[in-house]
Design a protein around this motif. Structure first.
Motif, PDB file in Angstrom:
ATOM      1  N   ASP A  10       0.819  -1.216   0.000  1.00  0.00           N
ATOM      2  CA  ASP A  10       0.000   0.000   0.000  1.00  0.00           C
ATOM      3  C   ASP A  10       0.846   1.257   0.000  1.00  0.00           C
ATOM      4  OD1 ASP A  10      -2.600  -1.470   2.099  1.00  0.00           O
ATOM      5  OD2 ASP A  10      -2.330  -1.428  -0.070  1.00  0.00           O
TER       6      ASP A  10
ATOM      7  N   GLU B 154       0.681   4.929  -2.392  1.00  0.00           N
ATOM      8  CA  GLU B 154       0.058   6.029  -1.664  1.00  0.00           C
ATOM      9  C   GLU B 154       0.139   7.300  -2.476  1.00  0.00           C
ATOM     10  OE1 GLU B 154       1.157   5.451   2.554  1.00  0.00           O
ATOM     11  OE2 GLU B 154       0.926   7.640   2.588  1.00  0.00           O
ATOM     12  N   ASN B 155      -0.882   8.087  -2.427  1.00  0.00           N
ATOM     13  CA  ASN B 155      -0.936   9.368  -3.131  1.00  0.00           C
ATOM     14  C   ASN B 155      -0.910   9.246  -4.642  1.00  0.00           C
ATOM     15  OD1 ASN B 155      -1.077  10.932  -0.781  1.00  0.00           O
ATOM     16  ND2 ASN B 155       1.128  10.708  -0.488  1.00  0.00           N
TER      17      ASN B 155
ATOM     18  N   GLU C 108      -4.982   4.534  -5.297  1.00  0.00           N
ATOM     19  CA  GLU C 108      -4.412   4.024  -4.053  1.00  0.00           C
ATOM     20  C   GLU C 108      -4.964   2.638  -3.792  1.00  0.00           C
ATOM     21  OE1 GLU C 108      -3.697   8.215  -1.666  1.00  0.00           O
ATOM     22  OE2 GLU C 108      -4.912   6.638  -0.775  1.00  0.00           O
TER      23      GLU C 108
END
Lengths: 389, 386
Positions: free
Chosen positions: B226, B230-231, B235
């Motif tokens: 994850d 991220e971002n 996601e």
């Protein structure tokens, strides 16, 4: 001559404990039966209230739900020009090209659930007249803003006015709470359709198109026009009410099958309980029965009075169960509707049919349970009966 | 020991009543059995989940896809042993009431990651080699009378159009709770067609399945995956397969909760029926118990009599109910529309729960009669006229 009704009532009072236990057992069964029927009815009613009689919904030809459907911009343009579409005061067709997706939100107890997010056009108030904002304000169509249905705001802590929800790479601000006649839309979150289509990278393709017709009778002409148009080959149209009713079918059916099965089995158990009580009653009053027979009451009247007692017990139990179950209408249930992959909030709904059904069921339990004991009582030999006890 | 036989004969003193009570208990036991089996069937997916597999999906919800390019990035994460992927195809087979899972999967790696779907060497190679081939579960083959070489045509909804496949493999489920109703075809076939018909929809993955080297590191590897995305615009949320399955069930929590409440109600009904019988029979024998007391039987001995009588009936009723549960569960499974529950069998835990419940109920129903006997005075009882 028939034995007076008051005799049956008095007997119930005299053998209080056994009667009470049976009444409670039957009321449990009646409660379960009624509750299940109310649940299924609640699902159907909520979804039935979702559609308007003069609205139609256009989706992709192979789809049965909005999530897996798509209607292209070209098709939307053609549909908007059809003569059956109602126009608003400024001459624009009343419709809403809606992208529909499902997002995850956390409930108060930590469980994650799926919520429908729907993009609606600026004419949504004309399309769905029962729609109204109950707190906060309507979203600004040019901003990443959302409004949520009342039950969603109540159940999902992160979804009240002022909260932001992150999805599709943006943060969306919740600015209002809405109601829509208690129908399925109240389990959704709405935003402006252009904003949402853009955020999901769908360009101008919508999941479904909701259109208001001049009148509900124009449906057939409208459907025929779509069939005849080559440009609309990939789409199909349904009445909005019919479409949402179908979305309730699966869930309602499931609840009914499970519930009916359980209740039948429970009902058999309660009938057996009633039978046991009645056998006990007959055994205890053997000399009484002998006395009544020697006084001249016929076998049939004995049979009738015991059956009456049995039916009385079960009716009392059923009424008690019904009263308790009707209290459930204050509660609402929220669960996943398999047909739409998203959360649906509905409340237990009572109907005349349910009351009648429960009463019939209760009477049946009393009749069946009390039958054999009553027959035994009626067939007793007078002399033997008088000799006992 | 002689006391036990006395209790046994007492239990059947009124044959009708004993029979009815046993029947009542048996019926309630059956209802309980079917309900619990439905609940456990719901959780079948969770139970069948492997401890060393993770599911990676889009964080927003499972209806949003992830780019194909994520595959290599996930494969290079520390702790990841193998990666496969799948897209939910959906579509309609014959008509809209035929429910079973239909996925597009990575032919090269999928069966590697799912050893519980057993295919022969030959079938696997055929599947990998032929672009428009598919593999179906043994249940599907039986239900629709399909064999190797037959054609299957799906009407797509998410991916519109007519899709025809040749059956090149029929997998056997390894375990009792393995889903034998899946239909799988090549993701490459789906993707190639998307590249032709709707290029913006090509190269998107529904979810990734990851096998980790060490099951104890599942949480760690999940957070590593994850963190990678991220971002980004897509996601991810990575969770163990069991959690993934459970999240589907949780959303139906209300219904499951209702079923549990009803199970509890059933247990109550059983108790009421039996308690009613015990109270009636004890009441009838008030004078008898007084005589026994006069003869010198202690209260504990008489209590044992009553308890044994109650247990005899409840155990007999429970046994009868259990015997009936199995054929009835099978009948119930046949009655519900095919595909609602891929797995529907009576679990051991259900049987254990039932047995415990039956014994407890037997004991509880003897409570009031025993209390009455203990408290009553001999002289009053002897005088008692039912």
């Amino acid at each position: 001559m028939a034995i007076p009704f008051i005799y049956a009532v008095e007997n119930l009072r005299v053998r209080r404990l056994a009667s009470l236990v049976t009444v409670v057992g039957i009321s449990l069964v009646a409660f379960t039966f009624t509750a299940v029927l109310m649940m299924a009815h609640g699902v159907e009613r909520t979804l039935a209230k979702t559609g308007s009689p003069d609205n139609v919904i256009v989706i992709r030809k192979g789809s049965s739900d909005e999530i897996s459907s798509s209607v292209s911009q070209d098709a939307q343009n053609v549909l908007a020009t059809l003569p059956q579409v109602r126009l608003d005061d400024e001459g624009f067709p009343i419709l809403s090209a809606e992208p529909v997706v499902v997002i995850n939100l956390e409930k108060a107890n930590g469980a994650v659930s799926n919520i429908t997010v729907r993009g609606v056009s600026k004419q949504v108030a004309l399309l769905r007249p029962k729609f109204q904002i109950v707190s906060g304000r309507m979203f600004n169509p040019d901003l990443r803003e959302l409004i949520v249905g009342k039950p969603i705001a109540e159940r999902f802590p992160g979804s009240g006015v002022g909260n932001t929800i992150k999805f599709a790479g943006n943060e969306w601000t919740v600015v209002g709470v809405f109601e829509c006649d208690g129908g399925g839309y109240e389990s959704e979150m709405w935003g402006n359709n252009t904003q949402l289509m853009e955020a999901f990278g769908r360009g101008t393709t919508a999941s479904s198109l909701a259109i208001k017709l001049q009148s509900a009778d124009d449906f057939d002409a409208f459907a025929a026009a779509i069939e005849a148009d080559i440009r609309l080959q990939e789409t199909k149209v349904e009445r909005e009410e019919e479409f949402y009713r179908k979305q309730s079918e699966f869930l309602a059916l499931f609840i009914r099958i499970l519930g009916t099965f359980v209740t039948i089995v429970l009902g058999m158990g309660a009938t057996v309980g009633a039978a046991i009580t009645m056998y006990g009653a007959v055994a205890n009053r053997t000399s009484e029965i002998g006395t009544m027979r020697s006084l001249g009451f016929s076998r049939r009247s004995i049979l009738t009075v015991f059956l009456t007692e049995s039916v009385l017990i079960s009716l009392l139990g059923t009424l008690l169960g019904l009263i308790l179950a009707s209290g459930l209408s204050a509660f609402s249930v929220s669960t996943l509707n398999f047909s739409s992959f998203a959360e649906l909030t509905f409340s237990f709904a009572m109907s005349g049919g349910i009351v009648v059904g429960s009463l019939i069921f209760g009477t049946l339990m009393g009749l069946v349970g009390g039958f054999f004991p009553s027959v035994r009582a009626a067939r007793m030999n007078i002399v033997n009966a008088l000799r006992t006890g | 020991m002689k006391l036990f036989f006395l209790a046994l004969r007492n239990a059947f003193r009124s044959k009708t009543r004993a029979f009815l009570t046993i029947l009542g208990i048996a019926i309630a036991v059956v209802a309980f059995g079917v309900l619990r089996t439905t609940v456990t069937a719901w959780y079948a997916g969770v139970d069948a989940a492997a401890v060393n597999r993770l599911a990676v999906r889009n964080a927003v919800s499972f209806i949003f896809p992830m780019p194909y390019s994520y595959r290599d990035k996930i494969a290079s994460v520390e702790g990841v042993d193998a990666v496969s992927y799948a897209n939910w195809f959906g579509g309609t087979y014959i008509d809209q009431s035929q429910f079973f899972a239909r996925f597009a999967v990575d032919a090269e790696t999928f069966f590697d990651l799912y050893p519980e779907l057993k295919l022969s060497e030959q079938e696997l190679n055929d599947f990998k080699r032929e672009r428009n081939s598919c593999v179906i579960g043994s249940e599907i083959a039986t239900r629709y009378n399909l064999a190797l070489g037959d054609l299957m045509t799906l009407e797509g909804d998410i991916y519109p159009g007519q899709w025809t496949f040749v059956i090149r493999g029929i997998y056997q489920p390894r375990d009792k709770n393995t889903d034998a109703t899946q239909m799988l075809f090549q993701w490459d076939y789906l993707n190639e067609r998307m590249l032709q018909e709707a290029p913006p929809r090509a190269n998107w993955i529904g979810w990734f399945n990851v096998r980790v080297k060490n099951p104890d590191e599942a949480a760690l590897v999940s957070s590593r995956i994850d963190a990678l995305f991220e971002n980004s615009t897509a996601e991810t949320i990575t969770e163990t397969e069991a959690e993934f399955q459970r999240s589907f069930i949780q959303s139906s929590g209300a219904i499951l909760g209702a079923m549990n409440i009803v199970s509890f109600t059933i247990v109550l009904v059983i108790m009421l029926v039996l308690a009613n019988t015990m109270m009636m029979s004890a009441r009838e024998r008030t004078r008898e118990y007084a005589v026994l007391k006069t003869l010198g039987f202690s209260v504990p001995k008489i209590s044992f009599l009553i308890l044994a009588e109650s247990l005899v009936i409840s155990v007999l009723g429970g046994a009868l109910g259990l015997l009936l549960t199995f054929p009835l569960v099978r009948a119930f499974a046949a009655a519900i529309p095919k595909g609602w529950f891929p797995v529907f069998e009576v679990e051991l835990i259900t049987i254990i729960l039932l047995t415990v419940a039956v014994i407890l109920i037997g004991a509880a129903s003897a409570f009031f009669p025993i209390r009455t006997v203990a408290k009553s005075r001999i002289a009053d009882s002897l005088r008692f006229v039912g």
